[in-house]
Design a protein around this motif. Structure first.
Motif, PDB file in Angstrom:
ATOM      1  N   GLU A  79      45.338  27.849  29.826  1.00 28.38           N
ATOM      2  CA  GLU A  79      46.222  28.298  30.899  1.00 28.38           C
ATOM      3  C   GLU A  79      47.065  27.149  31.437  1.00 28.38           C
ATOM      4  O   GLU A  79      46.746  25.983  31.254  1.00 28.38           O
ATOM      5  N   THR A 129      52.116  31.618  36.508  1.00 27.47           N
ATOM      6  CA  THR A 129      51.015  31.303  35.620  1.00 27.47           C
ATOM      7  C   THR A 129      51.444  31.574  34.181  1.00 27.47           C
ATOM      8  O   THR A 129      52.294  32.431  33.936  1.00 27.47           O
ATOM      9  N   ASP A 131      49.908  32.108  30.209  1.00 27.60           N
ATOM     10  CA  ASP A 131      48.771  32.291  29.314  1.00 27.60           C
ATOM     11  C   ASP A 131      49.081  31.556  28.019  1.00 27.60           C
ATOM     12  O   ASP A 131      49.923  31.975  27.236  1.00 27.60           O
ATOM     13  N   THR A 133      47.168  31.159  25.506  1.00 20.83           N
ATOM     14  CA  THR A 133      46.472  31.715  24.343  1.00 20.83           C
ATOM     15  C   THR A 133      47.205  32.923  23.768  1.00 20.83           C
ATOM     16  O   THR A 133      46.833  33.414  22.719  1.00 20.83           O
ATOM     17  N   ALA A 134      48.236  33.399  24.438  1.00 18.42           N
ATOM     18  CA  ALA A 134      48.970  34.576  23.979  1.00 18.42           C
ATOM     19  C   ALA A 134      49.687  34.281  22.668  1.00 18.42           C
ATOM     20  O   ALA A 134      50.134  33.150  22.426  1.00 18.42           O
TER      21      ALA A 134
END
Length: 140
Positions: A79, A129, A131, A133-134
């Motif tokens: 993140e 924020t 992500d 890992t997307a």
């Protein structure tokens, strides 16, 4: 079409939660139309930010123009987030305020004695924020 926002905004409570997780940011200010930015350490005190400094450029600039912005970022493998606090900075002058500030767990970036506490009272707090890992879309 994808309904998810690629960079979601953080709510104000989430911003304060993130601000409480770290203690280093960048303080931006402007005097005479000339922007300046300083790395700082800070601590969250309720819904205000407390920093510690010494007499010098930063304190002079805060005296001339008390409108500031603080940016704090964080990232790891999964993140990332960024929070911005815009508000008014004031040097703590009263013994009670200084005593309370001295009790906070505020450490400085370098191991020197700092003499002056400054409180930033927010007018606006927002953040984003990310992500990490997307899956990334394929280039077109």
């Amino acid at each position: 079409m994808n309904d998810q926002t690629p960079v979601p905004m953080l709510g104000e409570d989430a911003c304060w939660e993130q601000l409480s997780r770290v203690s280093i940011g960048r303080l931006a200010m402007s005097v005479g139309g000339r922007p300046d930015i300083f790395p700082i350490s800070y601590v969250v005190d309720g819904h205000t930010i407390i920093i510690r400094t010494n007499p010098g450029d930063k304190l002079v600039e805060l005296t001339i123009n008390d409108q500031v912005a603080l940016e704090v970022d964080y990232y790891d493998d999964a993140e990332a987030w960024s929070v911005v606090v815009k508000g008014t900075a004031e040097q703590l002058q009263h013994g009670v305020d200084i005593d309370l500030a001295e009790r906070l767990a505020l450490t400085t970036l370098i191991p020197i004695s700092t003499e002056v506490f400054v409180r930033i009272t927010p007018e606006q707090v927002y953040g984003r924020t990310f992500d990490l890992t997307a899956e990334r879309p394929e280039p077109v």
